[in-house]
Design an enzyme around this catalytic site. Structure first.
Site, short mmCIF file in Angstrom:
data_model
loop_
_atom_site.label_atom_id
_atom_site.label_comp_id
_atom_site.label_asym_id
_atom_site.label_seq_id
_atom_site.Cartn_x
_atom_site.Cartn_y
_atom_site.Cartn_z
N CYS A 280 -35.34 22.49 34.50
CA CYS A 280 -35.98 23.58 33.78
C CYS A 280 -34.91 24.57 33.32
CB CYS A 280 -36.96 24.35 34.64
SG CYS A 280 -38.39 23.38 35.13
N ASN B 16 -36.23 27.36 38.34
CA ASN B 16 -35.51 26.13 38.04
C ASN B 16 -35.03 25.57 39.37
OD1 ASN B 16 -32.23 25.32 36.70
ND2 ASN B 16 -33.97 24.00 37.03
N GLY B 17 -35.45 24.35 39.63
CA GLY B 17 -35.04 23.71 40.89
C GLY B 17 -36.21 22.96 41.48
N TYR C 273 -24.24 15.74 32.62
CA TYR C 273 -25.25 15.53 31.58
C TYR C 273 -26.07 16.76 31.20
CZ TYR C 273 -29.72 14.15 29.50
OH TYR C 273 -30.82 14.10 28.70
N GLY D 114 -35.60 21.70 28.91
CA GLY D 114 -37.00 21.38 29.09
C GLY D 114 -37.76 21.41 27.79
P1 5GP Z 1 -30.36 4.38 30.48
O1 5GP Z 1 -29.45 3.34 29.92
O2 5GP Z 1 -30.14 4.62 31.91
O3 5GP Z 1 -31.80 4.05 30.16
O4 5GP Z 1 -30.08 5.72 29.68
C1 5GP Z 1 -28.81 6.31 29.74
C2 5GP Z 1 -28.86 7.56 28.93
O5 5GP Z 1 -29.77 8.48 29.53
C3 5GP Z 1 -27.53 8.29 28.84
O6 5GP Z 1 -27.18 8.39 27.48
C4 5GP Z 1 -27.78 9.68 29.39
O7 5GP Z 1 -27.22 10.67 28.55
C5 5GP Z 1 -29.26 9.80 29.42
N1 5GP Z 1 -29.77 10.60 30.55
C6 5GP Z 1 -29.22 10.82 31.75
N2 5GP Z 1 -30.00 11.62 32.52
C7 5GP Z 1 -31.07 11.91 31.77
C8 5GP Z 1 -32.22 12.74 31.99
O8 5GP Z 1 -32.41 13.34 33.05
N3 5GP Z 1 -33.12 12.80 30.95
C9 5GP Z 1 -32.93 12.14 29.77
N4 5GP Z 1 -33.85 12.26 28.82
N5 5GP Z 1 -31.86 11.38 29.54
C10 5GP Z 1 -30.94 11.26 30.52
MG MG Z 2 -27.45 10.13 26.40
#
Ligand code: 5GP
Ligand code: MG
Length: 485
Positions: free
Chosen positions: A6, A120-121, A267, A33
């Site tokens: 969040c 957030n958390g 990320y 979010g």
């Molecule tokens: P995967 O191959 O595991 O399906 O997707 C990898 C991608 O998911 C990476 O590009 C990364 O930036 C993204 N990613 C990592 N953590 C999260 C998250 O918490 N939410 C979303 N929407 N994407 C994520």
């Molecule tokens: Mg990505």
């Protein structure tokens, strides 16, 4: 268990309307979010202070709804929200209930007054506290841990002044919490004693609209957005109170160590964020360079998986002295991806977002750089997609060690069963992803790049060792001690 990331913001102006700057700040935190957004304001203007009785009934105008920040608020609605202090929230959760009752800020009644709270958390010990509060006759309107915080705080406020009530609250709750709270004419910010989730403080000094005051936000770009200046991070275990233009700090708890979430650097946070004194962009560049040192390979080009892989890929290309070139172009108008149940439409989900550029990749040996792999489903499609467009080889390079365990503290990672790296070795991962080689950043490389010692980071998703007690998981104790203030 519901897990979510969040973004939060609190603004206390000496005078003027806080709703609009909160709206802009939330815009800057939208990446944290996209599921719902909300703003609550209160009038605590200086001129009103004289007549105020502590704890009197104050209305807290609240607007919240599902969707992006710009979908939830209109100028008209924002103008109807009058008040010089307020808080805002954007919520993200891909599991658990996605409903407006769970959108924040949440309100709770106390002594005939109201508090609003945004969090957030993620707490890990709410079940028992919720039962206890329900036995006391408190009625819950959502199924969030934030409401447990709000109700517990409201209960403690029956017996204590605000600082003592927060001290009691912090004694009880376990997990990660960065909070902004609106209590009558006071804005309060709280960061958990381990500093797991980020929170920073900025000052608005007689800006072009004549506004002065303080802003507290999850990330510093929200402060930049308002042309305010970043003062510092809220310290782990610190409580800030802003009232009538004055800022007070109370260091309620001090831990031996901190446990800053490493995934914020990898990320979650914006690259232009300054988290705990470090520019995220710099960390990601270093990770990219280190990745090139650890996993060099003969190749013709380095391409990111946009957007999350870009800074890492720039660092990699620079160190490896290989041309940086975009293998994919991202459609920047795709927001939430609709995940349809059929396999073919999930393929569409990737194609909606990314298009591989044949002319750039045909016949090339491509180093493809991304920040992390979670389930592996997207990564696999992306590798295949490059090969369909004629890439000769695809060497996947990942800016973090393998994610092997779930996060219980605020990042939405799935269960072990769903995590690609949890039960597979490197060869199996490489084969699953149909890549020609795979290289993950080492743990040492990550820690050096972030520049924070391992025992001051939360590395739970990478090590399976967590900084707080979580049933069924290994805990590395982070000793806390109460300090005087
Ligand atoms: P995967 O191959 O595991 O399906 O997707 C990898 C991608 O998911 C990476 O590009 C990364 O930036 C993204 N990613 C990592 N953590 C999260 C998250 O918490 N939410 C979303 N929407 N994407 C994520
Ligand atoms: Mg990505």
């Amino acid at each position: 268990m519901k897990k979510e990331g969040c973004g939060i913001v609190g603004i206390a102006l000496e005078q003027g309307n806080a709703a609009l700057p909160i709206f802009y700040a939330l815009y800057a935190l939208q990446h944290r979010g996209q599921e719902s957004a909300g703003i609550a304001v209160s009038s605590g203007a200086k001129e009103e202070k004289e007549n105020e009785i502590s704890g009197n009934v104050r209305d807290i105008p609240l607007i919240k709804g599902m969707g992006f920040v710009y979908e939830v608020f209109s100028t008209q609605r924002l103008e109807s929200q009058k008040g010089n202090i307020g808080i805002g929230h954007v919520r993200y959760s891909t599991t658990g209930a996605s409903k407006v009752e769970n959108a924040e800020p949440l309100l709770a009644n106390y002594r005939g007054g109201k508090i609003a709270i945004a969090h957030n958390g993620n707490l890990v010990n709410t079940a028992e506290m919720r039962r206890e509060l329900e036995r006391d006759g408190r009625i819950f309107h959502s199924d969030t841990d934030t409401e447990v915080i709000a109700q517990l705080l409201a209960k403690e406020l029956m017996k204590h002044d605000p600082i003592e009530a927060i001290r009691e609250l912090m004694k009880r709750v376990i997990g990660s919490y960065s909070l902004v709270i609106l209590m009558n004419n006071t804005l309060i910010a709280v960061r958990d004693p381990l500093g797991i989730k980020p929170l920073c403080l900025g000052e608005i000094k007689d800006d072009e609209n004549g506004r002065s005051g303080y802003i507290i936000a999850s990330e510093s770009p929200a402060i930049d957005m308002l042309n305010a200046s970043l003062i510092r991070d809220v310290r782990p275990g610190e409580v800030l109170m802003v009232k009538g233009g004055d800022l007070e700090s109370y260091q309620l708890y001090r831990g031996k160590n901190t446990a800053h979430c490493v995934f914020e650097y990898i990320y979650f946070a914006r690259a232009d964020s300054v988290l705990d004194g470090r520019l995220v962009y710099g960390v990601r560049m270093k990770i990219g360079e280190r990745l090139a040192e650890e996993h060099g390979v003969e190749a013709d080009m380095v391409s990111p998986v946009p957007d999350s892989g870009i800074t890492f890929a720039i660092g990699y290309a620079k160190r490896a002295k290989i041309d940086y070139m975009e293998g994919f172009i991202k459609n920047r108008y795709v927001g939430r991806t609709f995940i349809m149940p059929e396999e073919s439409s999930r393929d569409i989900a990737v194609r909606l977002k990314l298009n591989a550029v044949r002319a750039n990749v045909e016949g090339k040996r491509v180093v493809l750089v991304d920040d992390s792999i979670v389930r592996g489903t997207t990564s696999r499609r992306i590798v295949d997609y490059l090969k369909e467009k004629g890439a000769k080889e695809v060497h996947l390079r990942i800016g973090s060690p393998p994610i092997i365990a779930p996060c219980y503290l605020g990042i939405n990672t799935p269960t072990r069963e769903e995590l690609l790296a949890s039960k597979r070795n490197l060869d199996e991962i490489c084969e699953f992803l149909n890549a020609d080689s795979i290289g993950y950043l080492s743990m040492e490389g990550l820690i050096d790049s972030v520049g924070i010692e391992a025992n001051n980071l939360c590395l739970g998703c990478l090590t399976e060792k967590y900084p707080v007690e979580i049933p069924g998981e290994v805990c590395i104790a982070r000793q806390l001690k109460l300090t005087q203030f």
